[in-house]
Design a protein around this motif. Sequence first.
Motif, PDB file in Angstrom:
ATOM      1  N   THR A  85      -9.866   5.163   8.516  1.00 16.00           N
ATOM      2  CA  THR A  85      -9.045   6.373   8.646  1.00 16.00           C
ATOM      3  C   THR A  85      -7.615   6.098   9.093  1.00 16.00           C
ATOM      4  N   SER A  86      -7.186   4.848   9.022  1.00 16.23           N
ATOM      5  CA  SER A  86      -5.868   4.478   9.531  1.00 16.23           C
ATOM      6  C   SER A  86      -4.735   5.274   8.873  1.00 16.23           C
ATOM      7  N   SER A  87      -4.762   5.393   7.557  1.00 20.98           N
ATOM      8  CA  SER A  87      -3.672   6.082   6.860  1.00 20.98           C
ATOM      9  C   SER A  87      -3.625   7.562   7.216  1.00 20.98           C
ATOM     10  N   ALA A  88      -4.774   8.189   7.351  1.00 23.62           N
ATOM     11  CA  ALA A  88      -4.810   9.601   7.750  1.00 23.62           C
ATOM     12  C   ALA A  88      -4.219   9.778   9.142  1.00 23.62           C
ATOM     13  N   HIS A  89      -4.558   8.886  10.067  1.00 23.98           N
ATOM     14  CA  HIS A  89      -3.981   8.932  11.408  1.00 23.98           C
ATOM     15  C   HIS A  89      -2.461   8.764  11.352  1.00 23.98           C
ATOM     16  N   GLN A  90      -2.003   7.841  10.522  1.00 24.58           N
ATOM     17  CA  GLN A  90      -0.564   7.592  10.412  1.00 24.58           C
ATOM     18  C   GLN A  90       0.174   8.838   9.919  1.00 24.58           C
ATOM     19  N   ILE A  91      -0.413   9.522   8.961  1.00 28.36           N
ATOM     20  CA  ILE A  91       0.224  10.742   8.442  1.00 28.36           C
ATOM     21  C   ILE A  91       0.368  11.779   9.544  1.00 28.36           C
ATOM     22  N   VAL A 126      -5.085   6.300  -0.499  1.00 31.72           N
ATOM     23  CA  VAL A 126      -3.797   6.959  -0.307  1.00 31.72           C
ATOM     24  C   VAL A 126      -3.596   8.097  -1.302  1.00 31.72           C
ATOM     25  N   GLU A 127      -4.035   7.902  -2.551  1.00 32.90           N
ATOM     26  CA  GLU A 127      -3.828   8.964  -3.541  1.00 32.90           C
ATOM     27  C   GLU A 127      -4.555  10.248  -3.165  1.00 32.90           C
ATOM     28  N   ARG A 128      -5.719  10.123  -2.529  1.00 31.09           N
ATOM     29  CA  ARG A 128      -6.460  11.312  -2.085  1.00 31.09           C
ATOM     30  C   ARG A 128      -5.719  12.000  -0.940  1.00 31.09           C
ATOM     31  N   LEU A 129      -5.202  11.206  -0.020  1.00 33.13           N
ATOM     32  CA  LEU A 129      -4.445  11.769   1.101  1.00 33.13           C
ATOM     33  C   LEU A 129      -3.190  12.484   0.604  1.00 33.13           C
ATOM     34  N   LEU A 130      -2.513  11.882  -0.355  1.00 31.00           N
ATOM     35  CA  LEU A 130      -1.292  12.493  -0.879  1.00 31.00           C
ATOM     36  C   LEU A 130      -1.588  13.788  -1.631  1.00 31.00           C
ATOM     37  N   GLU A 131      -2.746  13.869  -2.266  1.00 35.76           N
ATOM     38  CA  GLU A 131      -3.154  15.134  -2.896  1.00 35.76           C
ATOM     39  C   GLU A 131      -3.264  16.235  -1.839  1.00 35.76           C
TER      40      GLU A 131
END
Length: 200
Positions: A85-91, A126-131
Amino acid sequence: MSALAKKTIMVSSSSRNKSFALNIDWEPFFLNRDMSQEGEDLMEHLSKKYGPAAVEKFGKPGNPLDVAGSKVGITFNPSRRVINTSSAHQIMEYLKSNGTGAEKQDELMDLFFKRYFEEAEDLSKVERLLECVETVGLDKVEIEKMLEEGNGESVMAKDEKYKRGGVSGVPFFFIGGYKFSGAQPPEVFEEILNEIIEEE
């Protein structure tokens, strides 16, 4: 994950009513900090971490997690994978730092939770998070650039701070000088807020 919400609530004490602002911060915390980018099957993960009995309990109808979720309209998807979940936390940390409004942060967090827990989407991608970012009307290009540059060190530092402070699981709450773990009924929060009022 982290998001900042600010709401005004009415809390009733034995002696008076008082309206005040309640600041709610979502902070980064890793249950599985070293999870690979490929993730892991949920049942395999539970079996390795807690043993076969945990898997058996989880799979039974009426297990505590499903019962708790049903009370608030959540149906947990058993086919979800345990993910990084690192990228989600970063966002979420970035949104807090760049002044994004509390309501928009909450909206994105709610969507993350729905997509992962109910729809079993792989939010390590990342593509899912950006969606999700685009769905709630945030700048997808800006967020993608931030992720490419990375702010993972600050997220890891916060995670370490909370672990050193005794946090070992989520949800975990800090309210004034009170701290406690686990999902709680509304009455628990009401009691604590009333105590805070009485102490003033």
